[in-house]
Design an enzyme around this catalytic site. Structure first.
Site, PDB file in Angstrom:
ATOM      1  N   ASN A 173      -4.737   1.678  -2.057  1.00  0.00           N
ATOM      2  CA  ASN A 173      -5.072   0.935  -2.069  1.00  0.00           C
ATOM      3  C   ASN A 173      -6.282   0.234  -3.251  1.00  0.00           C
ATOM      4  O   ASN A 173      -6.278  -0.589  -3.043  1.00  0.00           O
ATOM      5  CB  ASN A 173      -5.843   0.660  -0.450  1.00  0.00           C
ATOM      6  CG  ASN A 173      -6.979   0.622  -0.295  1.00  0.00           C
ATOM      7  OD1 ASN A 173      -7.994   1.664  -1.433  1.00  0.00           O
ATOM      8  ND2 ASN A 173      -8.430  -0.137  -0.274  1.00  0.00           N
ATOM      9  N   LYS A 221       0.704  -1.466   0.347  1.00  0.00           N
ATOM     10  CA  LYS A 221      -0.008  -0.023  -0.412  1.00  0.00           C
ATOM     11  C   LYS A 221       0.696   1.130   0.038  1.00  0.00           C
ATOM     12  O   LYS A 221       0.454   2.462  -0.741  1.00  0.00           O
ATOM     13  CB  LYS A 221      -1.222  -0.350   1.149  1.00  0.00           C
ATOM     14  CG  LYS A 221      -2.020  -0.694   1.416  1.00  0.00           C
ATOM     15  CD  LYS A 221      -2.936  -0.662   2.078  1.00  0.00           C
ATOM     16  CE  LYS A 221      -4.078  -1.525   2.267  1.00  0.00           C
ATOM     17  NZ  LYS A 221      -4.914  -1.136   3.755  1.00  0.00           N
TER      18      LYS A 221
HETATM   19  N1  LIG Z   1     -11.508  -4.371   8.556  1.00  0.00           N
HETATM   20  C1  LIG Z   1     -10.881  -3.564   6.740  1.00  0.00           C
HETATM   21  O1  LIG Z   1     -11.203  -3.630   5.608  1.00  0.00           O
HETATM   22  C2  LIG Z   1      -9.649  -3.558   7.228  1.00  0.00           C
HETATM   23  C3  LIG Z   1      -8.857  -2.603   6.509  1.00  0.00           C
HETATM   24  C4  LIG Z   1      -7.417  -2.264   6.905  1.00  0.00           C
HETATM   25  C5  LIG Z   1      -7.122  -3.068   8.265  1.00  0.00           C
HETATM   26  N2  LIG Z   1      -7.597  -3.521   9.081  1.00  0.00           N
HETATM   27  C6  LIG Z   1      -6.536  -3.983  10.495  1.00  0.00           C
HETATM   28  O2  LIG Z   1      -6.565  -2.697  10.655  1.00  0.00           O
HETATM   29  C7  LIG Z   1      -5.474  -3.612  12.290  1.00  0.00           C
HETATM   30  C8  LIG Z   1      -5.054  -2.417  11.702  1.00  0.00           C
HETATM   31  O3  LIG Z   1      -4.151  -2.149  10.376  1.00  0.00           O
HETATM   32  P1  LIG Z   1      -3.143  -1.164  10.106  1.00  0.00           P
HETATM   33  O4  LIG Z   1      -2.883  -1.276   8.974  1.00  0.00           O
HETATM   34  O5  LIG Z   1      -3.754   0.134  10.677  1.00  0.00           O
HETATM   35  O6  LIG Z   1      -1.666  -1.724  10.792  1.00  0.00           O
HETATM   36  P2  LIG Z   1      -0.025  -0.251  11.245  1.00  0.00           P
HETATM   37  O7  LIG Z   1      -0.440   0.329  10.714  1.00  0.00           O
HETATM   38  O8  LIG Z   1       0.363  -1.444  12.270  1.00  0.00           O
HETATM   39  O9  LIG Z   1      -0.864   0.183  13.264  1.00  0.00           O
HETATM   40  C9  LIG Z   1      -1.233  -0.587  13.855  1.00  0.00           C
HETATM   41  C10 LIG Z   1      -2.001  -0.003  15.605  1.00  0.00           C
HETATM   42  O10 LIG Z   1      -2.309  -0.904  16.931  1.00  0.00           O
HETATM   43  C11 LIG Z   1      -2.040  -0.334  17.169  1.00  0.00           C
HETATM   44  N3  LIG Z   1      -0.778  -1.324  18.315  1.00  0.00           N
HETATM   45  C12 LIG Z   1      -0.709  -2.537  18.074  1.00  0.00           C
HETATM   46  N4  LIG Z   1      -0.074  -3.164  18.675  1.00  0.00           N
HETATM   47  C13 LIG Z   1      -0.655  -2.823  19.873  1.00  0.00           C
HETATM   48  C14 LIG Z   1      -0.569  -2.783  21.767  1.00  0.00           C
HETATM   49  N5  LIG Z   1       0.437  -4.162  21.519  1.00  0.00           N
HETATM   50  N6  LIG Z   1      -1.065  -2.094  22.067  1.00  0.00           N
HETATM   51  C15 LIG Z   1      -1.438  -1.469  22.227  1.00  0.00           C
HETATM   52  N7  LIG Z   1      -1.422  -0.371  20.330  1.00  0.00           N
HETATM   53  C16 LIG Z   1      -1.098  -1.596  20.217  1.00  0.00           C
HETATM   54  C17 LIG Z   1      -0.284   0.489  16.852  1.00  0.00           C
HETATM   55  O11 LIG Z   1      -0.550   1.353  17.722  1.00  0.00           O
HETATM   56  P3  LIG Z   1       1.344   1.649  17.550  1.00  0.00           P
HETATM   57  O12 LIG Z   1       1.227   3.398  17.205  1.00  0.00           O
HETATM   58  O13 LIG Z   1       2.240   2.312  19.363  1.00  0.00           O
HETATM   59  O14 LIG Z   1       2.625   1.116  17.625  1.00  0.00           O
HETATM   60  C18 LIG Z   1      -0.845   1.245  15.369  1.00  0.00           C
HETATM   61  O15 LIG Z   1      -2.226   2.016  16.473  1.00  0.00           O
HETATM   62  C19 LIG Z   1      -5.331  -4.935  11.217  1.00  0.00           C
HETATM   63  O16 LIG Z   1      -5.979  -5.808  12.414  1.00  0.00           O
HETATM   64  C20 LIG Z   1      -5.460  -4.766  10.034  1.00  0.00           C
HETATM   65  O17 LIG Z   1      -5.981  -6.350   8.915  1.00  0.00           O
HETATM   66  C21 LIG Z   1      -8.921  -4.298   8.858  1.00  0.00           C
END
Ligand SMILES: NC(=O)c1ccc[n+]([C@@H]2O[C@H](COP(=O)([O-])OP(=O)(O)OC[C@H]3O[C@@H](n4cnc5c(N)ncnc54)[C@H](OP(=O)(O)O)[C@@H]3O)[C@@H](O)[C@H]2O)c1
Length: 262
Positions: free
Chosen positions: A85, A64
Site C-alpha cells: 500500500n 493493493k
Molecule cells: N482502518 C483502516 O485504516 C483500515 C485499513 C484497511 C482495511 N480496513 C477495513 O478492514 C475491513 C476488512 O478489510 P480487508 O481488506 O481485510 O477485507 P478482506 O480481505 O475481504 O477480509 C474480510 C474479512 O472479514 C471476514 N468477513 C466478511 N464478512 C463476514 C461475515 N459475514 N461473517 C464473518 N466474517 C466475515 C472475512 O472472513 P472470511 O475469511 O471467512 O471471508 C475476512 O476475515 C474493511 O472494513 C476495511 O474497510 C480498515
C-alpha cells in the site's frame, strides 16, 4: 510529487492529510489523487518510473495486490502478505513496495496509550487487514495471540505464516474471547447496520481494550456495546491516522530499514 492510486478516487482523504503533514514538516511536495482503472495500473506505474520528480505513491482499493508485482523489491512484510500500500521511487528509478496497514494499527494503538507487548490478544478476521495487523502485533512481542475467522482455511494459512515468521509467539487457533486484554475486530463486520457483532462482547474481560478496523461508522455496534460495558473502545480511524506518520517516513525516505527490502 506523490500520488494515491485508487478506483474510484473521489472519496480518498490521504492527500489532504499528507499535504498538511508536508507543510508542517517543511517538505516541498504535494500528493494528488489518481483515479486509475485496474487495466491501466501497469501502464500508470511504468510511466511513473520515468518521472524524475515522482517520489512514490499510496495504493488503495482495488490495487493493493496487483501493484506488488509491479515493484522491483518488497519489504518482508509486503512479501509475506502479497500486498503493497506504499511504493517509493528510489533515486535510481527502481520501486520499493511496503505494506503499512499493520504498523499503522499498532502506531494508532500506542498513540492512544494501549501497549501490545506482553498482552493477551484476540483477533478475529484473516483477510488483508487482519493479516497485516497479526504480523505487526506479533513483532511487538505479545504474551499470546488467539486467532479466529469464519473461513477455517484462511485462518489456518494465517496462523501457519505467522508461526513461521514469529516462532516465539504463542498462537492459538480458535477459542473464546474471554481471557484477553486486547480484543480486535479485523473483519468487515460492522460496515452495515444489519451486520451481526463479530464477537461475543458480553464475554470480553472487564478492563479490556476493544479495537476496530472498520472506519464507517466511526463507532460500530461493537464499539458502542463495548462502551456500554465500560470497556475501552478504540475506533478504526486510529489505524489510518497511525499510518500517516508511517507513510510520511517511508515515502520521503526518512526510514529505509522497513523489513530488509530485498
Ligand atoms: N482502518 C483502516 O485504516 C483500515 C485499513 C484497511 C482495511 N480496513 C477495513 O478492514 C475491513 C476488512 O478489510 P480487508 O481488506 O481485510 O477485507 P478482506 O480481505 O475481504 O477480509 C474480510 C474479512 O472479514 C471476514 N468477513 C466478511 N464478512 C463476514 C461475515 N459475514 N461473517 C464473518 N466474517 C466475515 C472475512 O472472513 P472470511 O475469511 O471467512 O471471508 C475476512 O476475515 C474493511 O472494513 C476495511 O474497510 C480498515
Amino acid at each position: 510529487m506523490f500520488a494515491i492510486v485508487a478506483h474510484p478516487a473521489g472519496h480518498v482523504r490521504t492527500p489532504q492529510a499528507m499535504n498538511a503533514l508536508f507543510d508542517r514538516e517543511g517538505v516541498d511536495a504535494v500528493m494528488v489523487a489518481c483515479d486509475v482503472r485496474p487495466e491501466h495500473l501497469a501502464g500508470f506505474v511504468a510511466g511513473l518510473r520515468g518521472v524524475g520528480n515522482f517520489g512514490g505513491l499510496v495504493a488503495t482499493v482495488p490495487h493493493k495486490v496487483e501493484i506488488a508485482a509491479l515493484c522491483d523489491r518488497l519489504t518482508d512484510r509486503a512479501r509475506a502478505a502479497g500486498a503493497v500500500n506504499a511504493l517509493r521511487r528510489e533515486p535510481d528509478g527502481t520501486l520499493t513496495g511496503d505494506l503499512l496497514d499493520g504498523a499503522g494499527f499498532v502506531a494508532g494503538l500506542e498513540a492512544a496509550g494501549h501497549q501490545v507487548t506482553g498482552r493477551r490478544i484476540y483477533l478475529t478476521g484473516a483477510g488483508g487487514a487482519a493479516s497485516a495487523i497479526a504480523f505487526a502485533l506479533a513483532a511487538k512481542g505479545p504474551q499470546r495471540m488467539t486467532l479466529v475467522n469464519r473461513s477455517p482455511e484462511k485462518l489456518a494459512s494465517l496462523a501457519q505464516r505467522l508461526a513461521a515468521s514469529y516462532p516465539a509467539v504463542e498462537v492459538t487457533v480458535g477459542g473464546t474471547v474471554a481471557g484477553h486484554d486486547l480484543v480486535i475486530n479485523g473483519t468487515s463486520l460492522g460496515l452495515r447496520s444489519d451486520d451481526p457483532l463479530p464477537l461475543a462482547i458480553e464475554e470480553v474481560d472487564a478492563g479490556a481494550v476493544v479495537a476496530e478496523v472498520v472506519m464507517q461508522p466511526e463507532y460500530t455496534e461493537l464499539l458502542l456495546s463495548a462502551r456500554a460495558r465500560g470497556l475501552h473502545a478504540h475506533p478504526g480511524r486510529a489505524m489510518l491516522e497511525g499510518q500517516l506518520s508511517e507513510m510520511f517516513a517511508f515515502l520521503t525516505g526518512a526510514e529505509k530499514e522497513n523489513g530488509d527490502a530485498a
